[in-house]
Motif scaffolding. Structure first.
Motif, PDB file in Angstrom:
ATOM      1  N   MET A 115       0.780  -1.112  -0.037  1.00  0.00           N
ATOM      2  CA  MET A 115       0.045   0.034   0.057  1.00  0.00           C
ATOM      3  C   MET A 115       0.952   1.249   0.081  1.00  0.00           C
ATOM      4  O   MET A 115       0.539   2.417  -0.643  1.00  0.00           O
ATOM      5  CB  MET A 115      -0.964  -0.049   1.249  1.00  0.00           C
ATOM      6  CG  MET A 115      -2.032  -1.079   1.272  1.00  0.00           C
ATOM      7  SD  MET A 115      -2.975  -1.085   2.698  1.00  0.00           S
ATOM      8  CE  MET A 115      -3.731   0.305   2.609  1.00  0.00           C
ATOM      9  N   LEU A 116       1.677   1.296   0.751  1.00  0.00           N
ATOM     10  CA  LEU A 116       2.770   2.440   0.848  1.00  0.00           C
ATOM     11  C   LEU A 116       3.478   2.644  -0.404  1.00  0.00           C
ATOM     12  O   LEU A 116       3.495   3.955  -0.817  1.00  0.00           O
ATOM     13  CB  LEU A 116       3.722   2.269   2.020  1.00  0.00           C
ATOM     14  CG  LEU A 116       3.195   2.173   3.389  1.00  0.00           C
ATOM     15  CD1 LEU A 116       4.240   1.706   4.525  1.00  0.00           C
ATOM     16  CD2 LEU A 116       2.382   3.637   3.667  1.00  0.00           C
ATOM     17  N   LEU A 117       4.084   1.605  -1.010  1.00  0.00           N
ATOM     18  CA  LEU A 117       4.602   1.846  -2.408  1.00  0.00           C
ATOM     19  C   LEU A 117       3.621   2.160  -3.323  1.00  0.00           C
ATOM     20  O   LEU A 117       4.053   2.990  -4.204  1.00  0.00           O
ATOM     21  CB  LEU A 117       5.306   0.340  -2.818  1.00  0.00           C
ATOM     22  CG  LEU A 117       6.568   0.148  -2.022  1.00  0.00           C
ATOM     23  CD1 LEU A 117       6.908  -1.428  -2.328  1.00  0.00           C
ATOM     24  CD2 LEU A 117       7.688   0.982  -2.338  1.00  0.00           C
ATOM     25  N   PHE A 118       2.381   1.688  -3.298  1.00  0.00           N
ATOM     26  CA  PHE A 118       1.305   2.343  -4.368  1.00  0.00           C
ATOM     27  C   PHE A 118       1.173   3.800  -4.033  1.00  0.00           C
ATOM     28  O   PHE A 118       0.912   4.341  -5.049  1.00  0.00           O
ATOM     29  CB  PHE A 118       0.061   1.498  -4.078  1.00  0.00           C
ATOM     30  CG  PHE A 118      -1.138   2.085  -4.786  1.00  0.00           C
ATOM     31  CD1 PHE A 118      -1.496   1.883  -6.066  1.00  0.00           C
ATOM     32  CD2 PHE A 118      -1.927   2.929  -4.053  1.00  0.00           C
ATOM     33  CE1 PHE A 118      -2.503   2.279  -6.817  1.00  0.00           C
ATOM     34  CE2 PHE A 118      -3.083   3.458  -4.663  1.00  0.00           C
ATOM     35  CZ  PHE A 118      -3.408   3.304  -6.129  1.00  0.00           C
ATOM     36  N   ALA A 125      -6.562  -3.234 -11.862  1.00  0.00           N
ATOM     37  CA  ALA A 125      -5.339  -3.735 -12.038  1.00  0.00           C
ATOM     38  C   ALA A 125      -4.618  -4.453 -10.823  1.00  0.00           C
ATOM     39  O   ALA A 125      -3.940  -5.627 -10.951  1.00  0.00           O
ATOM     40  CB  ALA A 125      -4.411  -2.700 -12.345  1.00  0.00           C
ATOM     41  N   VAL A 126      -4.736  -3.882  -9.675  1.00  0.00           N
ATOM     42  CA  VAL A 126      -4.264  -4.579  -8.455  1.00  0.00           C
ATOM     43  C   VAL A 126      -5.120  -5.863  -8.039  1.00  0.00           C
ATOM     44  O   VAL A 126      -4.416  -6.933  -7.760  1.00  0.00           O
ATOM     45  CB  VAL A 126      -4.698  -3.724  -7.087  1.00  0.00           C
ATOM     46  CG1 VAL A 126      -4.475  -4.488  -5.852  1.00  0.00           C
ATOM     47  CG2 VAL A 126      -3.839  -2.365  -7.277  1.00  0.00           C
ATOM     48  N   ALA A 132       1.511  -1.614 -14.477  1.00  0.00           N
ATOM     49  CA  ALA A 132       2.200  -2.536 -14.094  1.00  0.00           C
ATOM     50  C   ALA A 132       2.651  -2.829 -12.651  1.00  0.00           C
ATOM     51  O   ALA A 132       2.800  -3.912 -12.111  1.00  0.00           O
ATOM     52  CB  ALA A 132       3.699  -2.465 -14.879  1.00  0.00           C
ATOM     53  N   VAL A 133       3.012  -1.546 -12.018  1.00  0.00           N
ATOM     54  CA  VAL A 133       3.188  -1.603 -10.505  1.00  0.00           C
ATOM     55  C   VAL A 133       1.927  -2.094  -9.801  1.00  0.00           C
ATOM     56  O   VAL A 133       2.177  -2.796  -8.974  1.00  0.00           O
ATOM     57  CB  VAL A 133       3.772  -0.244 -10.100  1.00  0.00           C
ATOM     58  CG1 VAL A 133       3.643  -0.469  -8.616  1.00  0.00           C
ATOM     59  CG2 VAL A 133       5.126   0.038 -10.614  1.00  0.00           C
ATOM     60  N   CYS A 134       0.905  -1.925 -10.449  1.00  0.00           N
ATOM     61  CA  CYS A 134      -0.532  -2.129  -9.660  1.00  0.00           C
ATOM     62  C   CYS A 134      -0.569  -3.765  -9.666  1.00  0.00           C
ATOM     63  O   CYS A 134      -0.824  -4.250  -8.527  1.00  0.00           O
ATOM     64  CB  CYS A 134      -1.641  -1.421 -10.154  1.00  0.00           C
ATOM     65  SG  CYS A 134      -1.982   0.193  -9.798  1.00  0.00           S
ATOM     66  N   VAL A 135      -0.401  -4.234 -10.916  1.00  0.00           N
ATOM     67  CA  VAL A 135      -0.410  -5.644 -11.030  1.00  0.00           C
ATOM     68  C   VAL A 135       0.748  -6.174  -9.970  1.00  0.00           C
ATOM     69  O   VAL A 135       0.431  -7.177  -9.436  1.00  0.00           O
ATOM     70  CB  VAL A 135      -0.231  -5.994 -12.500  1.00  0.00           C
ATOM     71  CG1 VAL A 135      -0.137  -7.642 -12.505  1.00  0.00           C
ATOM     72  CG2 VAL A 135      -1.396  -5.714 -13.338  1.00  0.00           C
ATOM     73  N   GLY A 136       2.023  -5.863 -10.054  1.00  0.00           N
ATOM     74  CA  GLY A 136       2.746  -6.291  -9.289  1.00  0.00           C
ATOM     75  C   GLY A 136       2.607  -6.454  -7.922  1.00  0.00           C
ATOM     76  O   GLY A 136       2.825  -7.245  -7.004  1.00  0.00           O
TER      77      GLY A 136
END
Length: 252
Positions: free
Chosen positions: A15-18, A37-38, A113-117
């Protein structure tokens, strides 16, 4: 055992990285798109688990293995973890973006892509913490420091090259890098991490090497974020200074 606290420890790093990634977006994506995406990344854990189990059995003839040398670590890292995980995450990203009208800026590729990751990393973290319930605090701390940010960095690299391919003329080299670069980063990360199981001395050295590699990887990811943000700013400045219906997207 506080189940709520364990879930919070598992999900908070993602969550923090998002939030960090989202705040860098000059034109934030719709909340429902980000959530989709998440969730897609979280759902990707299901096929990944089946594929990894199958590959593990094919490569080693058993579901669990103890590495005896670095080659074992590398085979496990790339064959069982990096290739299946990044491959299925890329498929999930492609399914989500192939007809998505909101994918209209370079940085959007990184965002999605970050959301998926991070969706994938959050679910993976839950399983790791409950799978090591007697020492979940230690596992949560180490994974918050290394593993979850690792998935974040892999997502940045994947999204960067996905956008370069999509907006930059669809060059084959960018298509290959969209898969190969995050696989390489993920595989190296896991090879170093798995090598800590070999013996105490190698484990101590590997941990230091892993920290150094993570710092380098995140600096590389940060450079790519800045590049895409700057590229989109130039594009939007150009568009705002042009007459209506008379602009084109700049080539990468």
């Amino acid at each position: 055992m506080n189940i709520i606290l364990i879930f919070a420890a598992a999900l908070l790093p993602a969550m923090l990285l998002f939030i960090y990634m989202w705040r860098k977006d000059a034109h934030p994506e719709p909340a429902n798109q980000l959530l989709c995406a998440v969730l897609l990344g979280a759902v990707a854990c299901v096929p990944v688990s089946f594929v990894e189990s199958g590959v593990q059995y094919v490569l080693f003839g058993k579901m669990e293995m103890e590495p005896t040398h670095l080659i074992d670590c590398a085979i496990d890292a790339f064959g069982v973890a990096a290739i299946p995980e990044e491959g299925i995450k890329l498929i999930a990203l492609w399914l989500f973006l192939r007809r998505n009208a909101f994918f209209d800026e370079h940085y959007d590729g990184i965002v999605y892509a970050v959301c998926v990751g991070l969706g994938f990393a959050g679910i993976e973290n839950i399983f790791y913490l409950f799978g090591n319930i007697d020492e979940w605090q230690t596992v949560a701390f180490v994974r918050a420091l290394l593993a979850v940010p690792g998935h974040y960095a892999f997502g940045v690299l994947m999204g960067y090259y996905y956008s370069r391919y999509h907006f930059g003329g669809k060059h084959t080299s960018d298509a290959i890098k969209t898969f190969a670069v995050p696989v390489l980063a993920h595989g190296i990360y896991d090879t170093i991490a798995f090598s800590q199981q070999l013996d105490a001395l190698e484990g101590s050295v590997s941990f230091v090497v892993l920290i150094v590699f993570c710092i380098w990887m995140h600096r590389a990811a940060q450079r790519r974020i800045k590049e895409q943000v700057a590229r989109d700013k130039d594009f939007n400045d150009q568009r705002n200074n042009m007459p209506p219906n008379n602009w084109t997207f700049p080539q990468a």
